[in-house]
Scaffold this active site. Sequence first.
Site, PDB file in Angstrom:
ATOM      1  N   ASN A 239     -35.760 -15.235   3.105  1.00  0.00           N
ATOM      2  CA  ASN A 239     -36.388 -15.385   1.799  1.00  0.00           C
ATOM      3  C   ASN A 239     -35.365 -15.784   0.751  1.00  0.00           C
ATOM      4  OD1 ASN A 239     -38.659 -14.538   3.116  1.00  0.00           O
ATOM      5  ND2 ASN A 239     -38.556 -12.432   2.378  1.00  0.00           N
TER       6      ASN A 239
ATOM      7  N   ASP B  65     -36.161 -15.363  -2.569  1.00  0.00           N
ATOM      8  CA  ASP B  65     -36.787 -14.841  -3.800  1.00  0.00           C
ATOM      9  C   ASP B  65     -36.008 -13.710  -4.488  1.00  0.00           C
ATOM     10  OD1 ASP B  65     -39.308 -13.223  -1.672  1.00  0.00           O
ATOM     11  OD2 ASP B  65     -37.295 -12.531  -2.243  1.00  0.00           O
TER      12      ASP B  65
ATOM     13  N   HIS C 270     -31.165 -18.621   3.911  1.00  0.00           N
ATOM     14  CA  HIS C 270     -31.704 -19.877   3.373  1.00  0.00           C
ATOM     15  C   HIS C 270     -31.427 -20.049   1.892  1.00  0.00           C
ATOM     16  CE1 HIS C 270     -34.760 -19.707   6.930  1.00  0.00           C
ATOM     17  NE2 HIS C 270     -33.547 -20.081   7.313  1.00  0.00           N
TER      18      HIS C 270
ATOM     19  N   CYS D 112     -24.590 -28.252  -6.882  1.00  0.00           N
ATOM     20  CA  CYS D 112     -24.283 -29.661  -6.587  1.00  0.00           C
ATOM     21  C   CYS D 112     -24.402 -29.868  -5.079  1.00  0.00           C
ATOM     22  CB  CYS D 112     -22.862 -30.006  -7.047  1.00  0.00           C
ATOM     23  SG  CYS D 112     -22.341 -31.644  -6.465  1.00  0.00           S
TER      24      CYS D 112
ATOM     25  N   ASN E 199     -45.354  -7.107  11.653  1.00  0.00           N
ATOM     26  CA  ASN E 199     -45.908  -8.359  11.126  1.00  0.00           C
ATOM     27  C   ASN E 199     -47.418  -8.256  11.045  1.00  0.00           C
ATOM     28  OD1 ASN E 199     -44.928 -11.065  10.268  1.00  0.00           O
ATOM     29  ND2 ASN E 199     -46.471 -11.741  11.746  1.00  0.00           N
TER      30      ASN E 199
HETATM   31  C1  BV8 Z   1     -30.837 -26.360  10.913  1.00  0.00           C
HETATM   32  C2  BV8 Z   1     -35.518 -22.420   2.100  1.00  0.00           C
HETATM   33  C3  BV8 Z   1     -29.220 -27.808  11.933  1.00  0.00           C
HETATM   34  C4  BV8 Z   1     -36.238 -23.474   1.344  1.00  0.00           C
HETATM   35  C5  BV8 Z   1     -36.327 -22.541   4.393  1.00  0.00           C
HETATM   36  C6  BV8 Z   1     -34.800 -25.893  17.034  1.00  0.00           C
HETATM   37  C7  BV8 Z   1     -36.096 -26.032  17.475  1.00  0.00           C
HETATM   38  C8  BV8 Z   1     -37.067 -26.584  16.635  1.00  0.00           C
HETATM   39  C9  BV8 Z   1     -36.738 -26.991  15.344  1.00  0.00           C
HETATM   40  C10 BV8 Z   1     -35.460 -26.852  14.922  1.00  0.00           C
HETATM   41  C11 BV8 Z   1     -34.490 -26.294  15.761  1.00  0.00           C
HETATM   42  N1  BV8 Z   1     -33.322 -26.260  15.061  1.00  0.00           N
HETATM   43  C12 BV8 Z   1     -33.514 -26.777  13.831  1.00  0.00           C
HETATM   44  C13 BV8 Z   1     -34.810 -27.162  13.723  1.00  0.00           C
HETATM   45  C14 BV8 Z   1     -35.432 -27.774  12.559  1.00  0.00           C
HETATM   46  C15 BV8 Z   1     -35.886 -26.733  11.534  1.00  0.00           C
HETATM   47  C16 BV8 Z   1     -36.965 -25.834  12.079  1.00  0.00           C
HETATM   48  O1  BV8 Z   1     -36.700 -24.693  12.443  1.00  0.00           O
HETATM   49  N2  BV8 Z   1     -38.179 -26.312  12.099  1.00  0.00           N
HETATM   50  C17 BV8 Z   1     -39.273 -25.466  12.557  1.00  0.00           C
HETATM   51  C18 BV8 Z   1     -40.297 -25.312  11.457  1.00  0.00           C
HETATM   52  C19 BV8 Z   1     -39.854 -26.059  13.808  1.00  0.00           C
HETATM   53  N3  BV8 Z   1     -34.753 -25.932  11.090  1.00  0.00           N
HETATM   54  C20 BV8 Z   1     -33.908 -26.408  10.177  1.00  0.00           C
HETATM   55  O2  BV8 Z   1     -34.021 -27.535   9.727  1.00  0.00           O
HETATM   56  C21 BV8 Z   1     -32.793 -25.497   9.733  1.00  0.00           C
HETATM   57  N4  BV8 Z   1     -31.533 -26.238   9.784  1.00  0.00           N
HETATM   58  O3  BV8 Z   1     -31.144 -25.840  11.941  1.00  0.00           O
HETATM   59  O4  BV8 Z   1     -29.711 -27.200  10.770  1.00  0.00           O
HETATM   60  C22 BV8 Z   1     -30.205 -28.887  12.310  1.00  0.00           C
HETATM   61  C23 BV8 Z   1     -30.567 -29.840  11.370  1.00  0.00           C
HETATM   62  C24 BV8 Z   1     -31.474 -30.850  11.748  1.00  0.00           C
HETATM   63  C25 BV8 Z   1     -32.037 -30.865  13.014  1.00  0.00           C
HETATM   64  C26 BV8 Z   1     -31.684 -29.886  13.960  1.00  0.00           C
HETATM   65  C27 BV8 Z   1     -30.762 -28.909  13.597  1.00  0.00           C
HETATM   66  C28 BV8 Z   1     -32.994 -25.057   8.296  1.00  0.00           C
HETATM   67  C29 BV8 Z   1     -34.170 -24.129   8.204  1.00  0.00           C
HETATM   68  C30 BV8 Z   1     -34.245 -23.523   6.781  1.00  0.00           C
HETATM   69  C31 BV8 Z   1     -35.397 -24.140   6.011  1.00  0.00           C
HETATM   70  N5  BV8 Z   1     -35.513 -23.520   4.684  1.00  0.00           N
HETATM   71  N6  BV8 Z   1     -36.373 -21.957   3.188  1.00  0.00           N
HETATM   72  C32 BV8 Z   1     -37.341 -22.899   0.508  1.00  0.00           C
HETATM   73  O5  BV8 Z   1     -37.722 -21.732   0.715  1.00  0.00           O
HETATM   74  O6  BV8 Z   1     -37.836 -23.634  -0.350  1.00  0.00           O
HETATM   75  S1  BV8 Z   1     -37.282 -21.910   5.603  1.00  0.00           S
HETATM   76  C33 BV8 Z   1     -38.671 -21.302   4.908  1.00  0.00           C
HETATM   77  O7  BV8 Z   1     -39.497 -21.048   6.006  1.00  0.00           O
HETATM   78  C34 BV8 Z   1     -38.523 -19.988   4.161  1.00  0.00           C
HETATM   79  O8  BV8 Z   1     -37.198 -19.487   4.245  1.00  0.00           O
HETATM   80  C35 BV8 Z   1     -39.451 -19.034   4.862  1.00  0.00           C
HETATM   81  O9  BV8 Z   1     -38.925 -17.755   4.956  1.00  0.00           O
HETATM   82  C36 BV8 Z   1     -39.536 -19.686   6.193  1.00  0.00           C
HETATM   83  C37 BV8 Z   1     -40.910 -19.552   6.797  1.00  0.00           C
HETATM   84  O10 BV8 Z   1     -40.824 -18.646   7.675  1.00  0.00           O
HETATM   85  P1  BV8 Z   1     -41.404 -17.184   7.369  1.00  0.00           P
HETATM   86  O11 BV8 Z   1     -40.487 -16.495   6.436  1.00  0.00           O
HETATM   87  O12 BV8 Z   1     -41.620 -16.611   8.692  1.00  0.00           O
HETATM   88  O13 BV8 Z   1     -42.758 -17.375   6.582  1.00  0.00           O
HETATM   89  P2  BV8 Z   1     -44.185 -17.782   7.196  1.00  0.00           P
HETATM   90  O14 BV8 Z   1     -45.076 -18.069   6.053  1.00  0.00           O
HETATM   91  O15 BV8 Z   1     -43.998 -18.789   8.270  1.00  0.00           O
HETATM   92  O16 BV8 Z   1     -44.682 -16.445   7.947  1.00  0.00           O
HETATM   93  C38 BV8 Z   1     -44.938 -15.281   7.216  1.00  0.00           C
HETATM   94  C39 BV8 Z   1     -45.345 -14.238   8.233  1.00  0.00           C
HETATM   95  O17 BV8 Z   1     -45.592 -13.026   7.528  1.00  0.00           O
HETATM   96  C40 BV8 Z   1     -46.646 -14.583   8.952  1.00  0.00           C
HETATM   97  O18 BV8 Z   1     -46.452 -14.358  10.344  1.00  0.00           O
HETATM   98  C41 BV8 Z   1     -47.667 -13.607   8.387  1.00  0.00           C
HETATM   99  O19 BV8 Z   1     -48.585 -13.164   9.366  1.00  0.00           O
HETATM  100  C42 BV8 Z   1     -46.796 -12.468   7.963  1.00  0.00           C
HETATM  101  N7  BV8 Z   1     -47.324 -11.701   6.830  1.00  0.00           N
HETATM  102  C43 BV8 Z   1     -48.038 -12.163   5.766  1.00  0.00           C
HETATM  103  N8  BV8 Z   1     -48.278 -11.130   4.929  1.00  0.00           N
HETATM  104  C44 BV8 Z   1     -47.687 -10.029   5.467  1.00  0.00           C
HETATM  105  C45 BV8 Z   1     -47.076 -10.389   6.683  1.00  0.00           C
HETATM  106  N9  BV8 Z   1     -46.416  -9.505   7.462  1.00  0.00           N
HETATM  107  C46 BV8 Z   1     -46.350  -8.232   7.033  1.00  0.00           C
HETATM  108  N10 BV8 Z   1     -46.904  -7.810   5.873  1.00  0.00           N
HETATM  109  C47 BV8 Z   1     -47.581  -8.668   5.082  1.00  0.00           C
HETATM  110  N11 BV8 Z   1     -48.142  -8.222   3.936  1.00  0.00           N
END
Ligand code: BV8
Length: 244
Positions: free
Chosen positions: A100, A102, A117, A125, A212
């Site tokens: 997060n 935030d 993140h 910059c 979760n």
């Molecule tokens: C990188 C900042 C090298 C920005 C964010 C390997 C395999 C596949 C893909 C990749 C891989 N390696 C790299 C990638 C690409 C990519 C990636 O992972 N893509 C995914 C989507 C397939 N990763 C990257 O690009 C990372 N860089 O690895 O560099 C590289 C570079 C290029 C190519 C290869 C390698 C950088 C990732 C960082 C991205 N930036 N945030 C911003 O916030 O504006 S990530 C962003 O997503 C947030 O940080 C957020 O936290 C995250 C989402 O995930 P969650 O936090 O899990 O949130 P989500 O909404 O998904 O889920 C919430 C959960 O909570 C749900 O399950 C829900 O049921 C639950 N919930 C809801 N309410 C509640 C609850 N649980 C409990 N109580 C509640 N009340």
Amino acid sequence: MFSGEFINRIKNSKKIAVLTGAGISRESGVPTFRDPDGFWAKYNPQELASMHGFMSNPKLVLEWYQMRRHTVNRVEPNPGHFALAVIEQKVPYFTLITQNVDDLHRRAGSKNIIELHGNILNDRCNDCYKKYEVMDVEKLDRIPRECECGGIIRPDVVWFGESLSESNLERAFYEARECDVFMSIGTSAEVMPAAQLPYIAKANNSYFVEINYEPTPISDLADETVHGRSGEILPGLLKELRLE
Ligand code: BV8
């Protein structure tokens, strides 16, 4: 809610590591990535949270971050954030690894935090990483702003397609390897490399508990999963640990 095994493991733990995601902030009123509200629902956050998205429409992306900052500055940490800060004070060694941006864990009193993140409250910059105060988009005379080094100024977060800070990632991998209890809270476990952490913890025989709202790809890996709202479950854990 939790097994006696888990309660015991926490009480006798030497090192606890916790990974949190957007779900832990949901009950504070911060939309998760997969359920953006209203106007932004028509945009794909993965597109907006990327250099490509920013360069294609810097004003829209800066407005998105401005809206998210206004939300974050208006809300408070919830009982889930506070519960983790209490547990940190009561155990020998506790690391909070968050996806997060935030700032709510810090505001709730957590100390040993790794912000994988980045943090939405600053700009930086793109080239020299100099930090900049954020400014209202309407007041900018040029978009994107330019650093004195010539680099463009952008939110101080890690975008999709950008590498995480080496030192943060090394520290997070180390803590996941060394911990005896690992918890994953409020994350869909889809974003890499953060989603590797539960596997690393499990591979090193930690006791892994997922909290979760719904099942995720790592639920089967967990020794225990508790489905529900972290803002209710974590205070329940404090009660079971007699820490409330
Ligand atoms: C990188 C900042 C090298 C920005 C964010 C390997 C395999 C596949 C893909 C990749 C891989 N390696 C790299 C990638 C690409 C990519 C990636 O992972 N893509 C995914 C989507 C397939 N990763 C990257 O690009 C990372 N860089 O690895 O560099 C590289 C570079 C290029 C190519 C290869 C390698 C950088 C990732 C960082 C991205 N930036 N945030 C911003 O916030 O504006 S990530 C962003 O997503 C947030 O940080 C957020 O936290 C995250 C989402 O995930 P969650 O936090 O899990 O949130 P989500 O909404 O998904 O889920 C919430 C959960 O909570 C749900 O399950 C829900 O049921 C639950 N919930 C809801 N309410 C509640 C609850 N649980 C409990 N109580 C509640 N009340």
